[in-house]
Write a protein that holds these residues in place. Structure first.
Motif, mmCIF file in Angstrom:
data_model
loop_
_atom_site.group_PDB
_atom_site.id
_atom_site.type_symbol
_atom_site.label_atom_id
_atom_site.label_comp_id
_atom_site.label_asym_id
_atom_site.label_seq_id
_atom_site.Cartn_x
_atom_site.Cartn_y
_atom_site.Cartn_z
ATOM 1 N N ARG A 58 -39.543 39.960 -9.145
ATOM 2 C CA ARG A 58 -39.420 41.076 -10.079
ATOM 3 C C ARG A 58 -39.168 40.607 -11.520
ATOM 4 N NH1 ARG A 58 -35.891 44.802 -5.907
ATOM 5 N NH2 ARG A 58 -37.676 45.819 -4.915
ATOM 6 N N ASP A 59 -38.517 39.460 -11.652
ATOM 7 C CA ASP A 59 -38.236 38.925 -12.984
ATOM 8 C C ASP A 59 -39.409 38.113 -13.542
ATOM 9 O OD1 ASP A 59 -35.766 40.082 -12.833
ATOM 10 O OD2 ASP A 59 -34.655 38.218 -12.476
ATOM 11 N N GLY A 60 -40.480 38.031 -12.761
ATOM 12 C CA GLY A 60 -41.665 37.336 -13.261
ATOM 13 C C GLY A 60 -41.608 35.827 -13.177
ATOM 14 N N GLU A 61 -40.787 35.300 -12.274
ATOM 15 C CA GLU A 61 -40.705 33.843 -12.123
ATOM 16 C C GLU A 61 -41.844 33.366 -11.215
ATOM 17 O OE1 GLU A 61 -36.795 32.493 -11.023
ATOM 18 O OE2 GLU A 61 -35.826 34.032 -12.245
ATOM 19 N N THR A 62 -43.061 33.609 -11.683
ATOM 20 C CA THR A 62 -44.243 33.349 -10.861
ATOM 21 C C THR A 62 -45.199 32.357 -11.497
ATOM 22 O OG1 THR A 62 -45.285 35.307 -11.843
ATOM 23 C CG2 THR A 62 -44.139 35.613 -9.745
ATOM 24 N N ASN A 63 -44.735 31.622 -12.494
ATOM 25 C CA ASN A 63 -45.578 30.649 -13.188
ATOM 26 C C ASN A 63 -45.345 29.244 -12.638
ATOM 27 O OD1 ASN A 63 -46.582 32.647 -15.019
ATOM 28 N ND2 ASN A 63 -44.659 32.494 -16.168
ATOM 29 N N TYR A 64 -46.142 28.296 -13.130
ATOM 30 C CA TYR A 64 -45.890 26.897 -12.809
ATOM 31 C C TYR A 64 -44.465 26.520 -13.225
ATOM 32 C CZ TYR A 64 -50.985 26.173 -12.426
ATOM 33 O OH TYR A 64 -52.307 26.229 -12.079
ATOM 34 N N GLY A 69 -39.737 20.293 -9.526
ATOM 35 C CA GLY A 69 -38.619 21.208 -9.403
ATOM 36 C C GLY A 69 -38.024 21.679 -10.715
ATOM 37 N N THR A 70 -37.508 22.904 -10.683
ATOM 38 C CA THR A 70 -36.836 23.464 -11.856
ATOM 39 C C THR A 70 -35.503 22.763 -12.088
ATOM 40 O OG1 THR A 70 -35.704 25.145 -10.528
ATOM 41 C CG2 THR A 70 -37.877 25.721 -11.423
ATOM 42 N N SER A 270 -48.795 19.526 -7.142
ATOM 43 C CA SER A 270 -48.013 19.983 -8.287
ATOM 44 C C SER A 270 -46.708 20.606 -7.778
ATOM 45 C CB SER A 270 -48.810 20.934 -9.169
ATOM 46 O OG SER A 270 -48.163 21.107 -10.408
ATOM 47 N N ASN A 271 -46.190 21.654 -8.463
ATOM 48 C CA ASN A 271 -44.839 22.111 -8.130
ATOM 49 C C ASN A 271 -44.768 22.866 -6.807
ATOM 50 O OD1 ASN A 271 -46.056 24.345 -10.127
ATOM 51 N ND2 ASN A 271 -44.666 25.371 -8.703
ATOM 52 N N SER A 274 -42.661 28.593 -6.846
ATOM 53 C CA SER A 274 -41.586 28.988 -7.757
ATOM 54 C C SER A 274 -40.614 29.966 -7.110
ATOM 55 C CB SER A 274 -42.178 29.617 -9.021
ATOM 56 O OG SER A 274 -42.926 30.784 -8.704
ATOM 57 N N ILE A 275 -41.121 30.865 -6.273
ATOM 58 C CA ILE A 275 -40.256 31.848 -5.614
ATOM 59 C C ILE A 275 -39.365 31.145 -4.584
ATOM 60 C CG2 ILE A 275 -40.192 33.995 -4.302
ATOM 61 C CD1 ILE A 275 -41.431 34.108 -7.184
ATOM 62 N N SER A 276 -39.934 30.198 -3.854
ATOM 63 C CA SER A 276 -39.140 29.446 -2.887
ATOM 64 C C SER A 276 -38.052 28.638 -3.567
ATOM 65 C CB SER A 276 -40.048 28.517 -2.067
ATOM 66 O OG SER A 276 -40.961 29.252 -1.284
ATOM 67 N N GLN A 277 -38.351 28.117 -4.750
ATOM 68 C CA GLN A 277 -37.331 27.369 -5.488
ATOM 69 C C GLN A 277 -36.156 28.270 -5.862
ATOM 70 O OE1 GLN A 277 -38.424 24.206 -8.349
ATOM 71 N NE2 GLN A 277 -40.529 24.927 -8.084
ATOM 72 N N ALA A 278 -36.448 29.489 -6.308
ATOM 73 C CA ALA A 278 -35.374 30.422 -6.637
ATOM 74 C C ALA A 278 -34.534 30.748 -5.411
ATOM 75 C CB ALA A 278 -35.964 31.700 -7.239
ATOM 76 N N ALA A 279 -35.197 30.901 -4.262
ATOM 77 C CA ALA A 279 -34.474 31.158 -3.016
ATOM 78 C C ALA A 279 -33.603 29.971 -2.629
ATOM 79 C CB ALA A 279 -35.469 31.475 -1.897
#
Length: 400
Positions: A58-64, A69-70, A270-271, A274-279
């Motif tokens: 929902r926050d748009g964390e859907t980019n590379y 890793g972040t 590549s990365n 992104s959603i899994s990283q947030a989880a």
């Protein structure tokens, strides 16, 4: 016709994945098969982890993201290593990957040349030797049998080391046996490794939090700080947090190795998602109390399966100290004859008999480098496990 590369011809399909696929096929045909082949918790991903993923979408964390890793996830991993393992890393020493398998793959492919040797205690996870083979190295198997509780000794390790040895891969608790090394046992192995300055240790700690032993979990860089700069400590979210499908693995190690892994990953996947990283950030930073509850459930299942397997004619099974597998020794069943007149000469034939006659799917020991045996995953309900073990008992009792 274009030929396949030598690299791809050196490896085999995963035996565990193949059996899981076969179970899916049989169930689709309406056959009442019990699948005990998959190494996957039956618990659901915790709700607070799911909510973090939903918020990220929902926050748009859907980019590379950065390739490996972040920064916020790397900082969570740094904190996890400090909290759980007394290991101090910086974010530059952390690699985030699409599952623990990619962590292992990146490290081995980045460091192995033809002729290099990698020592792998057997029984081993099926992918270790194939990744080494793909990289052009030579896997060196060291057998740890049931009477050793499936753990290698310092003497065995010393005998296996040569000037070509590049790595030792340690997996504790183990897939497929559940065997776990104590701090003293790890120190004894470390003493053997220390004089060999070109040798590194890859420790696969994926089952760290699924633990029943009466000694605390430790990892080799923790008990032997002298090996810190020569150790890659691999872990992930798949097992403890029931996040197998999210595909987040990670590793801590020397900057030169993490940099090489990053370079390889930049030219492959590549990365990670992104959603899994947030989880994963939520999983590592959030409440950990649910792990105790789930461990208690796994331990009850372990005790049930070990008891029923040891009451089965021709089978014997050490009690695992972690993970969610048992690895029964089937030596006494070799040479037995099925009710249909077939002689069982290998553990693969035994597993075929279980699947055909008892509708229970397990994985044969040869896939893990130590026969005759087989692996059962008890990551399912007690009722299902009780029924599966009853079927195995009946099938073994019918052998003559």
């Amino acid at each position: 016709m274009t030929q396949l590369s030598q690299s791809i011809q050196r490896i085999k399909p995963s035996a565990t994945m193949a059996m899981s696929g076969r179970v899916t096929e049989l169930k689709a045909e309406g056959i009442d098969v019990i699948g005990l082949s998959a190494g996957e918790p039956d618990f659901d991903t915790p709700d607070f982890v799911k909510e973090a993923a939903i918020k990220a979408i929902r926050d748009g964390e859907t980019n590379y993201t950065p390739v490996d890793g972040t920064m916020v996830l790397k900082e969570a991993i740094v904190a996890k290593f400090a909290r759980d393992n007394d290991l101090t890393y910086t974010p530059k020493q952390i690699s985030v990957n699409s599952g623990g398998k990619q962590s292992l793959f990146n490290a081995l492919v980045a460091t192995i040349d033809p002729g290099d040797e990698v020592i792998i205690p057997a029984p081993y996870w099926v992918s270790y030797p194939d990744i080494v083979n793909f990289a052009g190295g030579t896997p060196v198997s060291v057998e740890a049998r049931a009477d050793q509780n499936y753990k290698i000794t310092p003497e065995q390790l010393a005998a296996a080391i040569t000037p070509k040895t590049r790595w030792l891969i340690l997996n504790s608790p183990s897939n497929p046996t559940g065997a776990a090394y104590s701090g003293d046992e790890l120190k004894a192995l470390a003493e053997v490794i220390l004089p060999h300055e070109n040798m590194m240790v890859m420790t696969d700690d994926m089952y760290e939090h699924i633990w029943y032993a009466d000694f605390p979990f430790t990892t080799i860089a923790q008990v032997c700080p002298e090996l810190y700069d020569r150790t890659l400590t691999v872990n992930g979210c798949s097992k403890a947090y029931a996040m197998t499908g999210w595909r987040i693995g990670f590793a801590g190690g020397p900057e030169w190795l993490i940099g090489a892994m990053r370079k390889l990953q930049s030219q492959s996947t590549s990365n990670p998602c992104s959603i899994s990283q947030a989880a994963a950030v939520a999983a590592l930073n959030g409440p950990q109390d649910f792990l105790t509850e789930r461990n208690a459930a796994f331990q009850k299942r372990r005790d049930l399966v070990v008891s029923m397997i040891n009451d089965t004619p021709g089978l014997s099974c050490p009690t695992p100290e972690g993970a969610f597998y048992v690895y029964p020794d089937a030596s006494a069943l070799m040479g037995k004859t099925t009710p249909k007149g077939a002689v069982i000469n290998t553990d693969e034939e035994l597993i075929g008999y279980f699947l055909d006659e008892a509708q229970v799917a397990a994985v044969h020991g040869a896939a893990f480098g130590l026969s005759p045996a087989f692996r059962i995953s008890y990551a399912t309900s007690e009722d299902i496990l009780r029924e599966a073990c009853t079927r195995i008992q009946k099938a073994c009792s019918a052998l003559i």
